[in-house]
Design a protein around this motif. Structure first.
Motif, short mmCIF file in Angstrom:
data_model
loop_
_atom_site.label_atom_id
_atom_site.label_comp_id
_atom_site.label_asym_id
_atom_site.label_seq_id
_atom_site.Cartn_x
_atom_site.Cartn_y
_atom_site.Cartn_z
N SER A 14 35.89 80.81 -79.40
CA SER A 14 34.54 80.88 -79.94
C SER A 14 34.03 79.45 -80.06
N LYS A 15 33.19 79.03 -79.14
CA LYS A 15 32.78 77.64 -79.05
C LYS A 15 31.49 77.33 -79.81
N VAL A 28 41.64 73.70 -83.82
CA VAL A 28 41.82 74.95 -83.10
C VAL A 28 42.70 75.85 -83.96
N TRP A 29 42.23 77.06 -84.19
CA TRP A 29 42.94 77.98 -85.08
C TRP A 29 42.94 79.37 -84.48
N THR A 30 44.07 80.04 -84.55
CA THR A 30 44.22 81.40 -84.03
C THR A 30 44.41 82.36 -85.18
N LYS A 38 37.54 77.45 -82.04
CA LYS A 38 37.39 76.00 -82.07
C LYS A 38 36.32 75.69 -83.11
N ILE A 39 36.72 74.98 -84.15
CA ILE A 39 35.86 74.76 -85.30
C ILE A 39 35.74 73.25 -85.54
N SER A 40 34.53 72.80 -85.72
CA SER A 40 34.32 71.38 -86.00
C SER A 40 34.82 71.06 -87.40
N PHE A 41 35.17 69.79 -87.61
CA PHE A 41 35.63 69.37 -88.93
C PHE A 41 34.54 69.55 -89.99
N GLN A 42 33.27 69.38 -89.61
CA GLN A 42 32.19 69.52 -90.58
C GLN A 42 32.06 70.97 -91.04
N HIS A 43 32.23 71.92 -90.13
CA HIS A 43 32.21 73.33 -90.52
C HIS A 43 33.38 73.64 -91.45
N LEU A 124 29.16 79.79 -89.76
CA LEU A 124 30.33 80.32 -90.46
C LEU A 124 30.13 81.77 -90.85
N THR A 125 28.91 82.14 -91.20
CA THR A 125 28.63 83.53 -91.54
C THR A 125 28.73 84.42 -90.31
N GLU A 126 28.19 83.94 -89.19
CA GLU A 126 28.20 84.73 -87.96
C GLU A 126 29.62 84.99 -87.47
N GLN A 127 30.51 84.02 -87.67
CA GLN A 127 31.89 84.16 -87.22
C GLN A 127 32.78 84.86 -88.25
N GLY A 128 32.22 85.22 -89.42
CA GLY A 128 32.98 85.96 -90.40
C GLY A 128 33.78 85.13 -91.37
N PHE A 129 33.58 83.80 -91.40
CA PHE A 129 34.31 82.95 -92.34
C PHE A 129 33.64 82.91 -93.71
#
Length: 297
Positions: A14-15, A28-30, A38-43, A124-129
């Motif tokens: 998810s880019k 990178v987290w599974t 793939k998540i930026s450090f700021q997110h 973050l909301t769209e990806q469910g975090f």
């Protein structure tokens, strides 16, 4: 013989939260379902901030905790000033609730808002975090509350310690969060909270720390403009005032911008025509969409 078990789902990326970023600024987290992000450090830092104040419950008897987006906007601004969040901010007209004895009074004020930070919240909301909750009020206004979801908490379990340190450096009142290893940092009583009063936003802790936030301080930038109207809209041939000879004065002004901006825009001989096809400005239209929980794609 029984059929063989189905193969595990293929890993997919998810880019949306790490486009065009160098590898050293991306984690990178599974997840346990096999999907890799793939998540930026700021997110990741933003998610870590929310987790200090609001989390989804993991047991039936555990209460849900939420934080309002307005308080999160203030914390994002404080993180930018502390150079721990790599976002920009700009003034925006906002409506702030003032709690009085028997009612809630709303006041419109300009506030430094990070649109990049809000965009990260949407990602973050769209990806469910993050989980979001829209809260209506008695004065026909609504606000958004946020919390870290179960998925978001699983991601934070893999958060690098250096990112935690960067956030804790400005999120706790005592300087130098490394003192926590000396048992000198209280994880609850030293955590900063944002409260609203008639003068703006106050940052406090349970240990007595108190500081006025500068989120309502609008920075001045010097510029020189001249009025302009197309000839088709003029009712006479009178010339409009030309202030181009005063352009040098803007160079003598002082900029109050406290952070390092990512972009610089230099314009010369610009003609700007302001037109409204609907009876509201762009900011008002954005607020209109938010009230109906509709965002432009």
């Amino acid at each position: 013989p029984p059929p063989p078990p189905p193969p595990p789902p293929p890993s997919s990326f998810s880019k949306s939260m790490a486009d065009d970023l160098p590898p050293e600024d991306v984690m990178v987290w599974t997840d346990r379902d096999g999907i890799t992000y793939k998540i930026s450090f700021q997110h990741a830092k933003l998610l870590y901030i929310v987790s200090h104040y609001a989390r989804a419950s993991i047991k039936d008897n555990q209460p849900e905790t939420w934080m309002r987006q307005l308080q999160l906007d203030v914390l994002i601004f404080e993180g930018i000033l502390a150079r721990k969040l790599d976002f920009d901010y700009a003034p925006e007209s906002t409506i702030q609730p003032i709690i009085e004895e028997e009612a809630v009074r709303c006041v419109r004020q300009y506030m430094n808002i990070s649109q990049e930070g809000r965009s990260a919240i949407y990602d973050l909301t769209e990806q469910g975090f993050l989980n979001t909750l829209r809260l209506p009020s008695t004065n026909l206004l609504s606000t958004i509350a946020l919390q870290a979801s179960h998925k978001g908490m699983r991601l934070l379990d893999a958060l690098p310690p250096l990112l935690r340190y960067d956030v804790d450096e400005f999120l706790f009142s005592k300087p130098g969060h490394m003192r926590a290893f000396l048992k000198d940092m209280h994880p609850v009583r030293d955590l900063k909270h944002v409260i609203i009063d008639e003068q703006g936003f106050l940052i406090v802790t349970e240990n007595g720390f108190e500081e006025r936030s500068e989120v309502l301080f609008i920075e001045d930038i010097s510029y020189v403009t001249s009025p302009f109207l197309p000839w088709s809209l003029r009712r006479s041939e009178a010339q409009m005032r030309d202030n181009s000879t005063r352009a040098w004065e803007s160079g003598n002004g002082k900029s109050q911008v406290q952070g390092d901006l990512h972009e610089s825009l230099i314009l010369s001989q610009v003609h700007a025509i302001l037109m409204e096809w609907v009876p509201m400005s762009a900011n008002e239209f954005e607020v209109f969409l938010e009230k109906f929980d509709v965002r432009q794609g």
